[in-house]
Design a protein around this motif. Structure first.
Motif, short mmCIF file in Angstrom:
data_model
loop_
_atom_site.label_atom_id
_atom_site.label_comp_id
_atom_site.label_asym_id
_atom_site.label_seq_id
_atom_site.Cartn_x
_atom_site.Cartn_y
_atom_site.Cartn_z
N GLY A 25 34.98 43.61 39.78
CA GLY A 25 35.39 44.97 39.44
C GLY A 25 36.85 45.20 39.72
N ASP A 26 37.34 44.65 40.83
CA ASP A 26 38.75 44.82 41.18
C ASP A 26 39.65 44.23 40.08
N HIS A 27 39.29 43.04 39.59
CA HIS A 27 40.10 42.44 38.53
C HIS A 27 39.99 43.23 37.23
N ALA A 28 38.79 43.68 36.90
CA ALA A 28 38.61 44.43 35.65
C ALA A 28 39.50 45.67 35.64
N PHE A 29 39.58 46.38 36.77
CA PHE A 29 40.42 47.57 36.83
C PHE A 29 41.90 47.22 36.91
N ASN A 30 42.24 46.12 37.55
CA ASN A 30 43.64 45.66 37.52
C ASN A 30 44.08 45.36 36.10
N ALA A 31 43.16 44.79 35.31
CA ALA A 31 43.50 44.35 33.96
C ALA A 31 43.78 45.51 33.01
N PHE A 32 43.45 46.74 33.41
CA PHE A 32 43.81 47.90 32.59
C PHE A 32 45.31 48.18 32.65
N GLY A 33 45.98 47.66 33.66
CA GLY A 33 47.42 47.85 33.80
C GLY A 33 48.19 46.72 33.15
N PRO A 34 49.47 46.60 33.49
CA PRO A 34 50.30 45.53 32.93
C PRO A 34 49.95 44.19 33.58
N SER A 35 50.42 43.11 32.98
CA SER A 35 50.17 41.77 33.52
C SER A 35 51.13 41.50 34.68
N ASN A 36 50.88 42.17 35.80
CA ASN A 36 51.75 42.04 36.96
C ASN A 36 51.13 41.11 38.01
N ASP A 37 51.68 41.13 39.22
CA ASP A 37 51.21 40.22 40.26
C ASP A 37 49.77 40.49 40.66
N LEU A 38 49.30 41.73 40.52
CA LEU A 38 47.91 42.04 40.87
C LEU A 38 46.93 41.37 39.91
N VAL A 39 47.29 41.35 38.63
CA VAL A 39 46.46 40.66 37.64
C VAL A 39 46.51 39.15 37.89
N ALA A 40 47.69 38.64 38.16
CA ALA A 40 47.84 37.20 38.40
C ALA A 40 47.03 36.76 39.62
N LYS A 41 46.96 37.61 40.61
CA LYS A 41 46.22 37.28 41.84
C LYS A 41 44.74 37.06 41.56
N GLY A 42 44.19 37.84 40.64
CA GLY A 42 42.77 37.70 40.33
C GLY A 42 42.44 36.68 39.26
N ALA A 43 43.47 36.23 38.54
CA ALA A 43 43.25 35.35 37.38
C ALA A 43 42.51 34.06 37.69
N PRO A 44 42.78 33.38 38.81
CA PRO A 44 42.10 32.10 39.04
C PRO A 44 40.58 32.18 39.08
N ARG A 45 40.03 33.34 39.42
CA ARG A 45 38.57 33.46 39.54
C ARG A 45 37.93 34.18 38.35
N VAL A 46 38.72 34.55 37.36
CA VAL A 46 38.18 35.34 36.25
C VAL A 46 37.02 34.63 35.55
N ALA A 47 37.21 33.38 35.21
CA ALA A 47 36.16 32.65 34.47
C ALA A 47 34.88 32.56 35.29
N GLU A 48 35.02 32.22 36.56
CA GLU A 48 33.85 32.09 37.45
C GLU A 48 33.12 33.42 37.61
N LEU A 49 33.88 34.48 37.91
CA LEU A 49 33.25 35.79 38.12
C LEU A 49 32.65 36.34 36.84
N SER A 50 33.34 36.16 35.72
CA SER A 50 32.82 36.66 34.44
C SER A 50 31.53 35.95 34.07
N ALA A 51 31.47 34.65 34.33
CA ALA A 51 30.26 33.89 34.02
C ALA A 51 29.10 34.36 34.88
N TRP A 52 29.37 34.62 36.17
CA TRP A 52 28.30 35.09 37.04
C TRP A 52 27.78 36.45 36.59
N VAL A 53 28.70 37.38 36.29
CA VAL A 53 28.28 38.71 35.85
C VAL A 53 27.49 38.62 34.55
#
Length: 402
Positions: free
Chosen positions: A171-199
């Motif tokens: 959820g934290d990454h999904a809400f970060n992704a509503f903003g610009p591609s800044n450091d907060l989005v980059a911080k969550g990027a490594p786990r996006v595929a894993e978390l998205s697959a689990w959800v």
């Protein structure tokens, strides 16, 4: 923040609403944007900002001119491919939005939630007893605001026990992704595929318990109210937006009471104010700070025009503290009627899970009010930065049991 004029009338600003200094304390920026005018051009991102209650409310209810289907983040789905399939609730407009909305509104209606009320109140009492047994000081975020929603909401959806810890970072990454591609989005990027697959795996019919919100959504598919393809996307909407927002809303009400002891005593004297307290905290702190819309035509806002196809950034938090709408807006006040706040949105895209959040908060605050005489800060709070959400990492609390 600087404000200059690029045309005879339209105010502009080079402020970055997603900069770390603003995310730490957005209140000064909100005041400056409200004072600048009914709409302000944010030159850094070429978007148009609405910060006053009147204009934010009007945009929220006007889905025809202020489109959600092009994305409720900075990314424009007309020209950019979303990182995941768009939400059938948040990122769709009529008629595509209608059937999923009707189904989820029924599944999460106050009437449907009555069956959960007694068990959630008992769970809240058990959790508060456990926390108080550990000592007079604790972190309100970890021990209460995160613990309670993660205790009751996944059960209500029908999730299995394994992997629930994935809900908050997803959820934290999904809400970060509503903003610009800044450091907060980059911080969550490594786990996006894993978390998205689990959800995604949790949204399948076979992964869900035979009784729960998820099963109710799939039953609607069996009746033909929605398609089998829509059902898992609607379950995903619950898992994306149903945990983080409630966690931060409960954090907000805990922080409000810890820093306003007179209001805490009012709640103790009248626990029936628990729901009002939660809504006032949502107005006061606005766990969801912003959402975007896209102009479907040249849209007039006051004396200005937002050009067709441009993004509009609605500052829900600023609207909720607009002195044009609220008396003494920076005060947390249980005597206030907060029902006009836009913390849950407005119109056809208003948060469909708001009754769930209110019930969770009511259960927890009622249990606390019965068991805790005083509630106060035990140290400095720590903010958790997110491009869309107003959140805490830690709220140290000290309590005196009743």
């Amino acid at each position: 923040m600087t404000a200059t004029v690029s045309s005879p009338l339209l105010p502009t600003s080079d402020v970055d609403p997603f900069g770390s200094d603003v995310l730490e304390d957005p209140v000064p920026m909100h005041a400056a944007l409200r004072d600048a005018g009914p709409v302000v051009h944010l030159t850094r991102y070429d978007v148009y900002a609405l910060a006053r209650h009147e204009q934010v409310h009007a945009a929220l209810v006007d889905w025809q001119e202020f489109q959600s289907a092009a994305g409720v983040g900075m990314s424009n789905f007309r020209t950019e491919k979303p990182w995941r399939p768009p939400s059938l609730l948040l990122e769709a407009d009529p008629p595509r939005h209608d059937a999923p909305r009707r189904v989820l509104q029924k599944v999460l209606s106050p009437r449907s939630l009555r069956r959960l009320r007694d068990s959630w109140f008992a769970d809240a009492e058990a959790l508060v007893d456990d926390v108080l047994a550990e000592g007079a000081e604790f972190d309100g975020v970890r021990r209460l605001a995160e613990a309670f929603p993660l205790r009751v909401f996944p059960d209500a959806v029908g999730l299995g026990q394994d992997g629930r810890e994935n809900l908050l970072p997803y959820g934290d990454h999904a809400f970060n992704a509503f903003g610009p591609s800044n450091d907060l989005v980059a911080k969550g990027a490594p786990r996006v595929a894993e978390l998205s697959a689990w959800v995604a795996a949790q949204c399948a019919r076979d992964a869900l318990a035979p009784v729960g919100f998820g099963a109710d959504i799939w039953a609607a598919s069996d009746r033909g109210d929605i398609t089998p393809e829509q059902a898992p996307l609607i379950v995903r909407s619950l898992l994306t937006a149903g945990v983080d927002t409630t966690v931060h809303g409960i954090s907000a009400v805990l922080y409000a009471f810890a820093t306003n002891p007179g209001q805490w005593q009012q709640l103790r004297e009248n626990p029936g104010l628990a729901r009002v307290a939660f809504d006032e905290a949502v107005r006061w702190e606005s766990p969801v700070q912003t959402f975007f819309r896209t102009a479907t035509t040249d849209v007039h806002v006051g004396d200005h025009v937002v050009p067709e196809g441009h993004k509009i950034l609605m500052f829900l938090a600023s609207a909720n503290r607009d002195p044009r709408r609220w008396a003494d807006p920076d005060a947390f006040d249980l005597s206030r009627d907060p029902s006009g706040h836009v913390g849950f949105g407005m119109g056809i895209h208003q948060c469909v899970g708001q009754h769930v959040a209110r019930l969770e908060a009511e259960a927890l605050m009622t249990a606390l009010a019965r068991r805790v005489r005083t509630l106060e800060p035990a140290g400095p709070t720590t903010r958790h930065h997110n491009n869309t959400l107003r959140a805490w990492k830690a709220i140290p609390l000290r309590v005196e049991p009743a």
